[in-house]
Design a protein around this motif. Sequence first.
Motif, PDB file in Angstrom:
ATOM      1  N   CYS A   8      33.714  52.456  66.415  1.00  0.00           N
ATOM      2  CA  CYS A   8      32.759  51.382  66.113  1.00  0.00           C
ATOM      3  C   CYS A   8      31.425  51.957  65.666  1.00  0.00           C
ATOM      4  CB  CYS A   8      32.539  50.504  67.348  1.00  0.00           C
ATOM      5  SG  CYS A   8      33.980  49.568  67.880  1.00  0.00           S
ATOM      6  N   SER A   9      30.658  51.154  64.961  1.00  0.00           N
ATOM      7  CA  SER A   9      29.319  51.573  64.553  1.00  0.00           C
ATOM      8  C   SER A   9      28.412  51.663  65.774  1.00  0.00           C
ATOM      9  CB  SER A   9      28.732  50.572  63.555  1.00  0.00           C
ATOM     10  OG  SER A   9      28.471  49.334  64.207  1.00  0.00           O
ATOM     11  N   PRO A  10      27.321  52.431  65.711  1.00  0.00           N
ATOM     12  CA  PRO A  10      26.393  52.520  66.849  1.00  0.00           C
ATOM     13  C   PRO A  10      25.864  51.159  67.304  1.00  0.00           C
ATOM     14  CG  PRO A  10      25.907  54.234  65.244  1.00  0.00           C
ATOM     15  CD  PRO A  10      26.943  53.349  64.619  1.00  0.00           C
ATOM     16  N   SER A  11      25.627  50.249  66.372  1.00  0.00           N
ATOM     17  CA  SER A  11      25.113  48.925  66.733  1.00  0.00           C
ATOM     18  C   SER A  11      26.134  48.144  67.560  1.00  0.00           C
ATOM     19  CB  SER A  11      24.753  48.129  65.477  1.00  0.00           C
ATOM     20  OG  SER A  11      23.715  48.746  64.769  1.00  0.00           O
ATOM     21  N   VAL A  12      27.421  48.214  67.169  1.00  0.00           N
ATOM     22  CA  VAL A  12      28.471  47.522  67.915  1.00  0.00           C
ATOM     23  C   VAL A  12      28.645  48.158  69.291  1.00  0.00           C
ATOM     24  CG1 VAL A  12      30.950  47.028  67.982  1.00  0.00           C
ATOM     25  CG2 VAL A  12      29.669  46.698  65.864  1.00  0.00           C
ATOM     26  N   ARG A  13      28.627  49.477  69.353  1.00  0.00           N
ATOM     27  CA  ARG A  13      28.753  50.164  70.649  1.00  0.00           C
ATOM     28  C   ARG A  13      27.616  49.780  71.583  1.00  0.00           C
ATOM     29  NH1 ARG A  13      30.277  54.885  67.663  1.00  0.00           N
ATOM     30  NH2 ARG A  13      28.206  55.775  68.008  1.00  0.00           N
ATOM     31  N   MET A  14      26.411  49.671  71.044  1.00  0.00           N
ATOM     32  CA  MET A  14      25.268  49.310  71.882  1.00  0.00           C
ATOM     33  C   MET A  14      25.434  47.906  72.456  1.00  0.00           C
ATOM     34  SD  MET A  14      22.500  50.215  73.319  1.00  0.00           S
ATOM     35  CE  MET A  14      22.200  51.788  72.512  1.00  0.00           C
ATOM     36  N   LEU A  15      25.954  46.977  71.657  1.00  0.00           N
ATOM     37  CA  LEU A  15      26.205  45.621  72.158  1.00  0.00           C
ATOM     38  C   LEU A  15      27.278  45.626  73.242  1.00  0.00           C
ATOM     39  CD1 LEU A  15      26.146  43.590  68.810  1.00  0.00           C
ATOM     40  CD2 LEU A  15      24.426  43.550  70.620  1.00  0.00           C
ATOM     41  N   LEU A  16      28.319  46.436  73.054  1.00  0.00           N
ATOM     42  CA  LEU A  16      29.380  46.547  74.074  1.00  0.00           C
ATOM     43  C   LEU A  16      28.821  47.086  75.380  1.00  0.00           C
ATOM     44  CD1 LEU A  16      32.334  47.964  71.914  1.00  0.00           C
ATOM     45  CD2 LEU A  16      32.250  45.723  73.034  1.00  0.00           C
ATOM     46  N   TRP A  17      28.010  48.131  75.293  1.00  0.00           N
ATOM     47  CA  TRP A  17      27.462  48.718  76.518  1.00  0.00           C
ATOM     48  C   TRP A  17      26.431  47.807  77.165  1.00  0.00           C
ATOM     49  CZ3 TRP A  17      30.853  51.570  78.161  1.00  0.00           C
ATOM     50  CH2 TRP A  17      31.494  52.546  77.402  1.00  0.00           C
ATOM     51  N   ALA A  18      25.722  47.031  76.381  1.00  0.00           N
ATOM     52  CA  ALA A  18      24.759  46.082  76.949  1.00  0.00           C
ATOM     53  C   ALA A  18      25.470  45.045  77.812  1.00  0.00           C
ATOM     54  CB  ALA A  18      23.955  45.404  75.843  1.00  0.00           C
ATOM     55  N   THR A  19      26.540  44.445  77.271  1.00  0.00           N
ATOM     56  CA  THR A  19      27.263  43.432  78.053  1.00  0.00           C
ATOM     57  C   THR A  19      27.957  44.061  79.249  1.00  0.00           C
ATOM     58  OG1 THR A  19      29.174  43.648  76.555  1.00  0.00           O
ATOM     59  CG2 THR A  19      27.591  41.897  76.085  1.00  0.00           C
ATOM     60  N   PHE A  20      28.503  45.263  79.082  1.00  0.00           N
ATOM     61  CA  PHE A  20      29.173  45.940  80.203  1.00  0.00           C
ATOM     62  C   PHE A  20      28.189  46.256  81.323  1.00  0.00           C
ATOM     63  CE2 PHE A  20      30.147  50.038  82.261  1.00  0.00           C
ATOM     64  CZ  PHE A  20      31.301  49.679  82.942  1.00  0.00           C
ATOM     65  N   LEU A 143      36.166  45.576  79.083  1.00  0.00           N
ATOM     66  CA  LEU A 143      35.046  46.248  79.752  1.00  0.00           C
ATOM     67  C   LEU A 143      34.422  45.350  80.819  1.00  0.00           C
ATOM     68  CD1 LEU A 143      33.274  47.988  76.727  1.00  0.00           C
ATOM     69  CD2 LEU A 143      34.580  49.091  78.561  1.00  0.00           C
ATOM     70  N   SER A 144      34.340  44.045  80.541  1.00  0.00           N
ATOM     71  CA  SER A 144      33.801  43.112  81.540  1.00  0.00           C
ATOM     72  C   SER A 144      34.669  43.093  82.787  1.00  0.00           C
ATOM     73  CB  SER A 144      33.699  41.697  80.948  1.00  0.00           C
ATOM     74  OG  SER A 144      32.765  41.654  79.904  1.00  0.00           O
ATOM     75  N   ASN A 145      35.979  43.129  82.605  1.00  0.00           N
ATOM     76  CA  ASN A 145      36.876  43.138  83.757  1.00  0.00           C
ATOM     77  C   ASN A 145      36.838  44.467  84.507  1.00  0.00           C
ATOM     78  OD1 ASN A 145      38.771  40.599  84.101  1.00  0.00           O
ATOM     79  ND2 ASN A 145      38.373  40.841  81.919  1.00  0.00           N
ATOM     80  N   VAL A 146      36.622  45.554  83.782  1.00  0.00           N
ATOM     81  CA  VAL A 146      36.415  46.834  84.457  1.00  0.00           C
ATOM     82  C   VAL A 146      35.162  46.754  85.331  1.00  0.00           C
ATOM     83  CG1 VAL A 146      35.831  49.262  84.111  1.00  0.00           C
ATOM     84  CG2 VAL A 146      37.617  48.207  82.725  1.00  0.00           C
ATOM     85  N   ALA A 147      34.115  46.139  84.790  1.00  0.00           N
ATOM     86  CA  ALA A 147      32.870  45.984  85.557  1.00  0.00           C
ATOM     87  C   ALA A 147      33.097  45.161  86.820  1.00  0.00           C
ATOM     88  CB  ALA A 147      31.797  45.329  84.684  1.00  0.00           C
ATOM     89  N   TYR A 148      33.860  44.060  86.695  1.00  0.00           N
ATOM     90  CA  TYR A 148      34.118  43.217  87.860  1.00  0.00           C
ATOM     91  C   TYR A 148      35.075  43.877  88.850  1.00  0.00           C
ATOM     92  CZ  TYR A 148      31.570  39.125  86.207  1.00  0.00           C
ATOM     93  OH  TYR A 148      30.578  38.265  85.832  1.00  0.00           O
ATOM     94  N   ALA A 149      35.873  44.842  88.369  1.00  0.00           N
ATOM     95  CA  ALA A 149      36.755  45.573  89.274  1.00  0.00           C
ATOM     96  C   ALA A 149      36.000  46.657  90.037  1.00  0.00           C
ATOM     97  CB  ALA A 149      37.915  46.193  88.489  1.00  0.00           C
TER      98      ALA A 149
END
Length: 396
Positions: A8-20, A143-149
Amino acid sequence: MLRSIKACSPSVRMLLWATFTLTLARAITLPYLVVYLADNFALSISDIGLVVGSALFVGSLLSLYGGYLIDKLRSYSVISSSTLIFAAAFVGAVASRSLLLFFVFLVLINLTLAVVDIAAKSGFCALLPENARSEVFSIKYTLSNVAYAVGPFMGAGLFKLDTHWPFIVSAGLGLAMFLAYWRWGDRSPQTGLAGMQKQAFVAVGRLLLKDYRLVCFTLGGVLSAVVFGQFTAFLSQYLVVTTTPEHTYRVISYVVATNAVTVIALQYLIGRRISSRRLFPWLLAGMAMFLVGLLGFSLAQTLLVWCLAMLVFTLGEIIVIPAEYMFIDAIAPEHLRGMYYGAQNLSNLGAALGPVICGFALAALAPQVMFYLLIICVVAATLFYYLGASGLGRRL
């Protein structure tokens, strides 16, 4: 999945990590709110449920305006300010000696998490071609489910040290995410920004109400969220009424583990295959899984049956959530994506209402009737999904 994230592009990765990161921060404290509220504010179980449920309800309603701001302002500004408020709200919550103030900060936590989530979905649509979006939506949900686990286990260790530590660490995660996004977040102008400048929130709200596809899908989302939004709550309620607390704890531990393992193992594999061309058949399959899972719960007498029913139920969850994202992506105008995803986020109202509806059913009717009411919600949600999907013609 990690290979796909790296691609993924850096911008997409940053959004993924923000929500995670923000989801992880919330997951650290969420299981211990009951104990914290009981110890610090001497609330009864029913009052605690009212406080937590109301905070989610209010935060979900306000998130619609958050979607409006995402369309009107730069995503960079909205995400940066939301992550900072998220961190500050945890500090305010742990410092609060007033229940009203604690409630306000709890609403802010739910609201800012929802706003960042909406901004991420809108950002994916702006940054990715249509054929790549379902895969990234699935990565996000995994990733959200990993966070909740992982989050509750982190919270358990922190809670043993001190009841305030889960809140402090969650605030630290929010602050770290703010600094990271402030430094590396995408500062490019929002697409479609000019189209929003002249439209007031009320005017845009009226425009959304005229889109019957969105209305139907939002109603379907609310009804389906009644079923899967807080399934551990209604399963716990049912087991407490029909069995012993010890048996309830044992069954819930196993079904939660089954849910987490199934989502983490299969979400990405299944979700990436969901395409906008065949959305309704996918949704129909997911809702059928919910029906089978609920029937399994109503008949379960052994731990094995509970886990098998949870496995099927989770497959429905794995399908329905990415399909909902893809549907909104298919109908949302470019300059109103934030508002459309904000409307979809109103499905959290169903998650807040689920335990309340089930509680009344268990108090007034035979215990198994609760599952039949939930089945009615699934059927009604499927009908609304059909009405919404039919508006897009043969594509769905």
